[in-house]
Design an enzyme around this catalytic site. Structure first.
Site, PDB file in Angstrom:
ATOM      1  CG  ASN A  85      -0.160   9.582   1.535  1.00 32.24           C
ATOM      2  OD1 ASN A  85      -0.223  10.326   0.558  1.00 32.24           O
ATOM      3  ND2 ASN A  85       0.865   8.781   1.755  1.00 32.24           N
ATOM      4  CB  SER A 127      -7.489   1.142   0.137  1.00 27.78           C
ATOM      5  OG  SER A 127      -6.856  -0.033   0.575  1.00 27.78           O
ATOM      6  CB  CYS A 130       3.557   3.585   0.927  1.00 29.28           C
ATOM      7  SG  CYS A 130       1.836   3.370   1.399  1.00 29.28           S
TER       8      CYS A 130
END
Length: 376
Positions: free
Chosen positions: A150, A198, A326
């Site tokens: 990511n 997700s 995050c």
């Protein structure tokens, strides 16, 4: 101009997804566990969604378990392997999402597992010969390797990893949060036992995702309570979220090749413009290599300017990140594992079907102006 290039953190909700969800927020609001008509309608909507997702992924409906997102799916998979299947050895990488690494660290600290890390080169490419060596010495292991990173966008060959795992009777868990909805996954072909996804990473709603668990592999309950999801995941189901997740995945698959080509062209154009404009720019990992990285992510390293570069861009209404949203505000474990020079700034650009070439030009123009103002 307002430009959003932080799609690896979250994507804007597709209007068609919102429209599909609205009736389940306002009218079809029954509890799926209720036995009256409203409850039966809600339950039928869940099962129709499960069948649709399974069809898109070439899986069985009973192999799809709805969750609150990727983190819950990752945790459930890992705990199922360790607590349910009795796995004591986990093989992973230093580039995994914290949903994986922190879960593994907690299990290691409690004495449940020991961890081995797959070797990698300076770009973060995994040494799969080393994975095979680790499995030769400890065959009945859990291998947890993400499909794509990511932060830097590195793609991992999950088909080859799955084949290696099958050879040594290892369980294979992959976090595909960044790739479901952007790449096709044939779960009959891939030798995967657990897969996490997700919705908000492919223009669906936040707070919903799913775990694929191959038939015959036992799941350990993470949440206890009611008997939802065939007694595998307690808690009243998020009906609007599940509807939105399903619609978003359907939309993604309808135009997956066109969107990939369009977004890859945007990324290539940004690489070209940045290289021309900022001579001291570097690309982290395999980020700028087309066949080795996500077409949605570009991670760049630039000289430190003595001020907060992301804030400067934010003031120009450009939304990007310095790595993973995050973990904003903390050092990136991914960049540290790569050995990226801590004396340089990192910007992660991440794209979606809603971005445009004029936006790319605007970003490069404003980024160049920041450096020009510092030099002056």
């Amino acid at each position: 101009m307002k430009v959003y290039l932080d799609n690896a953190a979250t994507t804007p909700l597709d209007k068609e997804v919102f429209d599909a969800m609205t009736p389940y927020l306002l009218n079809h609001f029954g509890n799926p566990s209720s036995h009256h008509q409203q409850g039966r309608e809600a339950k039928a909507a869940i099962e129709a969604s499960r069948r649709t997702i399974a069809g898109l992924l070439n899986a069985l409906p009973e192999e799809i378990i709805f969750t609150s997102g990727g983190t819950e799916a990752d945790n459930t998979a890992i705990l199922s392997a360790v607590k349910g299947a009795g796995i004591r050895h986990v093989i992973t990488t230093r580039f995994e999402h914290h949903a994986v690494l922190h879960t593994l660290t907690a299990l290691k600290n409690s004495g449940d597992i020991f961890i081995s890390y797959i070797e990698h080169d300076t770009n973060g490419t995994l040494n799969l010969s080393h994975l095979e060596y680790l499995l030769q010495t400890s065959p009945r292991s859990l291998v947890s390797v993400m499909h794509a990173n990511n932060e830097i966008g590195n793609l991992n060959d999950i088909e080859q990893i799955g084949d290696i795992c099958e050879k040594y009777d290892a369980l294979f868990h992959t976090d595909t949060v960044q790739t479901v909805g952007h790449y096709r996954h044939d779960l009959k072909k891939l030798k995967i036992h657990f897969l996490a996804a997700s919705a908000h990473k492919f223009h669906g709603p936040k707070g919903v995702g799913f775990l694929y668990c191959r038939k015959g592999v036992a799941l350990t309950q993470l949440l206890h309570g009611g008997g939802q999801e065939r007694k595998l995941r307690a808690g009243t189901e998020n009906i609007p979220g599940i509807i939105g997740l399903t619609k978003a995945l359907q939309i993604a698959y309808q135009s997956i090749d066109e969107h990939r080509e369009y977004i890859q062209n945007l990324k290539n154009y940004l690489v070209e413009r940045l290289t021309e404009t900022l001579p001291d720019i570097q690309f982290n990992g395999n980020s700028a290599i087309t066949d080795k990285s996500l077409y949605t992510v570009l991670s760049v390293s630039v000289p430190v300017i003595g001020t907060d570069l992301l804030r400067c861009l934010d003031e120009q209404q450009i939304a990007v990140s310095g790595g993973s949203a995050c973990s904003s505000g903390s050092a990136s474990h991914v960049l540290n594992a790569l050995g990226v020079d801590p004396g340089r700034d990192t910007i992660r650009f991440s794209f979606s079907k809603f971005n445009t070439l004029p936006e790319i030009d605007y970003v490069v123009e404003k980024l160049a102006s920041v450096y020009q103002s510092i030099a002056a």
